[in-house]
Design a protein around this motif. Structure first.
Motif, PDB file in Angstrom:
ATOM      1  N   ARG A 217       0.853  -1.193   0.000  1.00 29.22           N
ATOM      2  CA  ARG A 217       0.000   0.000   0.000  1.00 29.22           C
ATOM      3  C   ARG A 217       0.892   1.247   0.000  1.00 29.22           C
ATOM      4  O   ARG A 217       1.584   1.520   0.991  1.00 29.22           O
ATOM      5  N   TYR A 218       0.862   1.969  -1.107  1.00 28.00           N
ATOM      6  CA  TYR A 218       1.704   3.162  -1.290  1.00 28.00           C
ATOM      7  C   TYR A 218       0.813   4.390  -1.410  1.00 28.00           C
ATOM      8  O   TYR A 218      -0.290   4.337  -1.963  1.00 28.00           O
ATOM      9  N   MET A 219       1.287   5.546  -0.920  1.00 32.39           N
ATOM     10  CA  MET A 219       0.633   6.815  -1.208  1.00 32.39           C
ATOM     11  C   MET A 219       1.688   7.901  -1.286  1.00 32.39           C
ATOM     12  O   MET A 219       2.809   7.750  -0.780  1.00 32.39           O
ATOM     13  N   GLN A 220       1.329   9.005  -1.917  1.00 30.53           N
ATOM     14  CA  GLN A 220       2.247  10.139  -2.024  1.00 30.53           C
ATOM     15  C   GLN A 220       1.449  11.389  -2.391  1.00 30.53           C
ATOM     16  O   GLN A 220       0.522  11.331  -3.191  1.00 30.53           O
ATOM     17  N   ILE A 221       1.814  12.504  -1.769  1.00 30.05           N
ATOM     18  CA  ILE A 221       1.350  13.810  -2.240  1.00 30.05           C
ATOM     19  C   ILE A 221       2.390  14.235  -3.265  1.00 30.05           C
ATOM     20  O   ILE A 221       3.463  14.721  -2.917  1.00 30.05           O
TER      21      ILE A 221
END
Length: 602
Positions: A217-221
């Protein structure tokens, strides 16, 4: 000479003081909104990012302090020490309107020239001037409020993903150019003469690689860049809320996205969003609303008039239908009286921007009379059929578009229904309207390149039911793709990704890639897939557009601190700008001489 803050420490922001603070000695800092000199009494409205508080200077004020207040002007930077007291004349329109500060010490930290425009909310100053002095424009409370709300949205986003076991991973901003889709911004390399980095249009490939790396599970602004023409909701550099998940279905990704939007509306705007959101297929959106991002806050749906006109001899309609095109219309309820003929003529020109050759119309007046641009060419039966299909009543305005290319009809009427809804004032602004559009076409035909191109990107997985059509009928293949729509605007989109190397090669082939070209552009991803790629899917929200719509702003520039204008330049710093010849030599770049203008008589 400007004074300093030495020995003086701010205790409160201006906008937070209330009646419960009476009797406290406080220190506040900020900018002079205005100064009012009443002779023996001076008031200064002091402003910071939280609001305004009134400073009071009277016959009990030290003379030196009083003289400083007398000399203060708009946008002077002040620090003030004093005691909070009740105001004799309260201001119910100001959150701090019950109190004021009786100032005992005042320091002028910086003086200001007269600014080029007044620092007030909802300034009607031309935008170019405001953007040239953006640092002054950003002092306006309405702009500051939007940027503070944006901060809260970003913080709530990070908290939400953290609470759902996502890991924030930064991906590179200097990457390999992969010229599919919008134009890349290119960055020349000094170390590798003649070679270029590209600024990322999205973290797409890298976030897929994080799934192959096992992060789950990856996220980035993420900051992203696209060299494309601007619109009110576009910028050459923008921010995405980007996320990717392994071992999930399309529905899992959509549920996470819905949960984020639900939390943002609740936490930032105190608005409850009902989930799960409704879903509509791409085909239904086009058929009913002429758009893959339909605004459902009003009706005015498109109606197919092919059946009513199947035997018509009117050349405009008959020709469109004979060539496999379309004749469709909308009914602007109550629009006959509110849309005079000269406005209809303007609308005829307006739809031409969407490829339409013209606009057919009928005005059904409330007294039972009618005027029309086309009914005299139709039989009575055809006129009645068109009116019946559009549920026409006295007072209505019927607007029709015909074209051999059905997409032109969809584009023109889809835009026209939104324009007419705005003119008629029938858009329900009371609540946000959210939905999903699914089952997009996997490909779209590029007339200029005379080939199919990916509607989203080359890594979107086809619907399993349509895989067999990849080579034989690519135009009918549906994608496992999904867009979230907010008030008729796409705010986010994503897809299930291809994780089968053989299927990915078939996708490249369908797009016209040779194996050599695919390897040259995407070899690192193709090679990575050989080592066990989990099933994965993801999505990205356009943060700037999402904030703009949540806050009801008219332009995306209102929610970006230092935005670009339509030319992609920045007025404040005058960028882009020429660079030194030395810098160009170090990069091995020589500029071609601009072509001389041809001034010869023709």
């Amino acid at each position: 000479m400007a004074e300093t803050m030495k020995g003086l420490q701010r205790t409160h922001y201006c906008g937070v003081l209330r009646a419960g603070d009476e009797g406290k000695e406080v220190v506040v800092c900020g900018w002079v909104q205005r100064q009012r000199d009443l002779g023996q009494l001076i008031f200064i409205d002091l402003r910071d990012r939280t609001g305004i508080v009134q400073l009071a200077f009277d016959d009990g004020t030290d003379r030196e302090v009083f003289d400083k207040a007398f000399a203060a002007r708009a946008e002077f930077v002040l620090a003030a020490r004093g005691v909070v007291r009740e105001r004799s004349s309260k201001n119910p329109d100001l959150p701090t309107g019950d109190i004021e500060i009786a100032v005992s010490e005042l320091r002028v930290l910086a003086k200001s020239e007269t600014p080029p425009f007044e620092i007030v909310e909802d300034s009607n100053v031309k935008e170019d001037l405001r953007l040239k002095y953006r640092y002054l424009d950003l002092r306006r409370p309405d702009l500051q409020g939007r940027l503070l709300a944006r901060h809260r949205i970003v913080k709530a986003t990070r908290d939400y993903f953290d609470n759902n076991s996502f890991i924030e991973i930064e991906t590179p901003n200097l990457i390999k150019s992969t010229p599919e889709g919008a134009r890349d911004y290119l960055v020349p390399s000094r170390v590798f003469p003649g070679s270029f980095f590209a600024l990322p249009q999205s973290p797409q490939l890298y976030k897929q690689l994080t799934m192959l790396a096992g992060f789950d599970r990856y996220m980035q602004i993420a900051r992203c860049f696209r060299d494309e023409d601007l619109r009110a909701d576009r910028q050459p550099e923008f921010t995405q809320i980007d996320f990717e998940m392994s071992f999930v279905s399309q529905e899992d990704v959509m549920a996470i996205a819905e949960g984020l939007v639900k939390q943002l509306y609740r936490q930032v705007l105190n608005v409850e969003i009902e989930t799960p959101l409704p879903c509509m297929t791409y085909a239904e959106g086009m058929e009913r609303f002429g758009s893959d991002k339909p605004d459902l806050r009003f009706g005015m749906e498109l109606h197919n008039l092919a059946e009513a006109l199947q035997n018509t001899q009117f050349r405009v309609f008959a020709g469109a239908l004979a060539q496999g095109g379309s004749v469709r219309g909308i009914n602007v309820k109550g629009g006959a009286e509110k849309t005079p003929r000269k406005e209809i003529d303007k609308l005829t020109e307006w739809v031409k921007a969407y490829g339409a050759k013209g606009l057919a119309w009928t005005r059904l007046n409330a007294d039972g009379s009618a005027s029309s641009s086309y009914e005299k060419f139709l039989s009575e039966e055809e006129c009645a059929g068109v009116r019946a299909a559009l549920d026409a009543q006295p007072g209505d305005l019927l607007l029709l578009v015909a074209d051999a290319d059905a997409q032109v009809v969809f584009d023109a009427l889809g835009a026209l229904r939104c324009e007419m809804a705005a003119r008629m004032g029938i858009i329900d602004e009371s609540r946000p309207n959210l939905l999903w559009i699914t089952d997009f076409p996997l490909f779209e035909y590029d007339k200029e390149e005379q080939r199919y191109v990916a509607k989203h990107h080359p890594f979107t997985s086809p619907n399993p039911e349509d895989v067999d059509k990849l080579e034989s009928d690519p135009g009918s293949v549906r994608a496992q793709a999904y867009d979230m729509i907010l008030n008729g605007n796409e705010v986010g989109g994503g897809s299930v990704r291809i994780n089968d190397p053989a299927l990915q090669q078939r996708m490249f082939k369908a797009l016209g890639f040779t194996p050599e070209r695919a390897q040259a552009q995407f070899g690192f991803l193709i090679d990575a897939f050989r080592y066990g790629a989990p099933p994965h899917a993801g999505m990205a929200f356009g943060l700037d557009r999402l904030v703009m719509l949540m806050l009801g702003s008219e332009s995306i520039r209102d929610v970006i601190a230092f935005p670009k204008v339509a030319s992609s330049g920045e007025l404040m710093t005058n960028s882009p700008a020429p660079v030194d010849e030395k810098q160009l030599r170090e990069l091995g770049i020589a500029l071609a001489a601009p072509e001389a203008e041809n001034t010869a008589d023709e």
